[in-house]
Design a protein around this motif. Structure first.
Motif, PDB file in Angstrom:
ATOM      1  N   THR A  47       0.831  -1.208   0.000  1.00  0.00           N
ATOM      2  CA  THR A  47       0.000   0.000   0.000  1.00  0.00           C
ATOM      3  C   THR A  47       0.862   1.254   0.000  1.00  0.00           C
ATOM      4  N   THR A  51       0.843   4.066  -3.055  1.00  0.00           N
ATOM      5  CA  THR A  51       0.455   5.453  -2.789  1.00  0.00           C
ATOM      6  C   THR A  51       1.650   6.388  -2.671  1.00  0.00           C
ATOM      7  N   ASN A  68       1.368   2.270   5.171  1.00  0.00           N
ATOM      8  CA  ASN A  68       0.353   3.312   5.004  1.00  0.00           C
ATOM      9  C   ASN A  68      -0.943   2.821   5.627  1.00  0.00           C
ATOM     10  N   VAL A  71      -5.065   4.430   4.119  1.00  0.00           N
ATOM     11  CA  VAL A  71      -6.002   3.709   3.248  1.00  0.00           C
ATOM     12  C   VAL A  71      -6.999   2.933   4.096  1.00  0.00           C
ATOM     13  N   LYS A  75     -11.130   3.614   4.590  1.00  0.00           N
ATOM     14  CA  LYS A  75     -12.104   2.534   4.406  1.00  0.00           C
ATOM     15  C   LYS A  75     -12.977   2.393   5.653  1.00  0.00           C
ATOM     16  N   SER A 101      -4.013   8.265  -0.913  1.00  0.00           N
ATOM     17  CA  SER A 101      -4.494   7.156  -0.082  1.00  0.00           C
ATOM     18  C   SER A 101      -6.010   7.023  -0.176  1.00  0.00           C
ATOM     19  N   HIS A 104      -6.917   5.542  -3.511  1.00  0.00           N
ATOM     20  CA  HIS A 104      -6.606   4.108  -3.493  1.00  0.00           C
ATOM     21  C   HIS A 104      -7.675   3.333  -2.727  1.00  0.00           C
ATOM     22  N   ALA A 105      -8.097   3.863  -1.588  1.00  0.00           N
ATOM     23  CA  ALA A 105      -9.128   3.196  -0.782  1.00  0.00           C
ATOM     24  C   ALA A 105     -10.439   3.092  -1.550  1.00  0.00           C
ATOM     25  N   GLU A 108     -10.312   0.547  -4.401  1.00  0.00           N
ATOM     26  CA  GLU A 108     -10.244  -0.847  -3.948  1.00  0.00           C
ATOM     27  C   GLU A 108     -11.585  -1.379  -3.454  1.00  0.00           C
TER      28      GLU A 108
END
Length: 206
Positions: A47, A51, A68, A71, A75, A101, A104-105, A108
């Motif tokens: 992660t 990121t 990290n 993330v 979530k 971050s 990315h969260a 996903e």
């Protein structure tokens, strides 16, 4: 074990980390060091690698591992508060480590209609995101409320002054999230609440 806040100037970061492993088993990292500490890490979690942002350093003998947790934290915020992201137009304000971050969260765990990045300087932000291999449309601040259902502020600006205001003509209010949590209701969140938006700060990331 104990937890203590230490203010480290960027110029002193290298010398501090060279000695930190003798006194700490782990460190949380905040801005402005989330990217620069990567240079001192012998290992990165997947992660953190994706990121290019680190907010946890773990010391194991002579090795520093960067991770990290932002993330996972975002979530958790989305899950705890049942934030609807699927099929929504999401605008992320900012392009730093926290913003990456958050993107990315979202990517996903959700299927938004689109993710946009809002910036005062779109050209500079596009170049910055390209360097991190993040390919998302960048829009200027004044366009963010034309398209967004959910807006997430990942900059410190909102604590002292407002980001752009939503137009009174917008058909429906959405969700406004400000990852600043001190103060609990930033200038930005107060304005969004007055406009009828559901508001949340970043406290539930922790």
């Amino acid at each position: 074990s104990f937890y203590v806040a230490i203010d480290i100037a960027p110029i002193n970061l290298a010398s501090f980390l060279n000695l930190a492993g003798e006194h700490f088993s782990a460190l949380n990292v905040t801005s402005p060091h989330k990217n620069t500490v990567i240079d001192f890490c012998g290992k990165l979690s997947s992660t953190a690698q994706k990121t290019q942002s680190v907010n946890l350093l773990v010391f194991d003998n002579d090795t520093i591992t960067g991770d990290n947790l932002d993330v996972l934290g975002f979530k958790s915020l989305v899950s705890r508060n049942e934030i609807p992201l699927n099929d929504k137009n999401v605008v992320v304000v900012g392009s730093g480590g926290v913003a990456r971050s958050v993107i990315h969260a979202i990517s996903e765990t959700s299927s938004p209609a689109a993710i946009y990045v809002a910036s005062r300087d779109p050209d500079m932000t596009e170049r910055k995101l390209e360097a991190y291999d993040y390919d998302y449309p960048v829009i200027p601040y004044h366009e963010m409320f034309r398209i967004c259902d959910v807006v997430i502020n990942c900059t410190p600006d909102s604590a002292e002054r407002a980001l752009p205001k939503p137009p009174a003509s917008k058909d429906s209010a959405g969700v406004a999230i400000d990852l600043v949590y001190n103060p609990a209701r930033t200038v930005f969140l107060k304005i969004m609440e007055d406009a009828g938006w559901r508001i949340l700060n970043g406290e539930d990331m922790f």
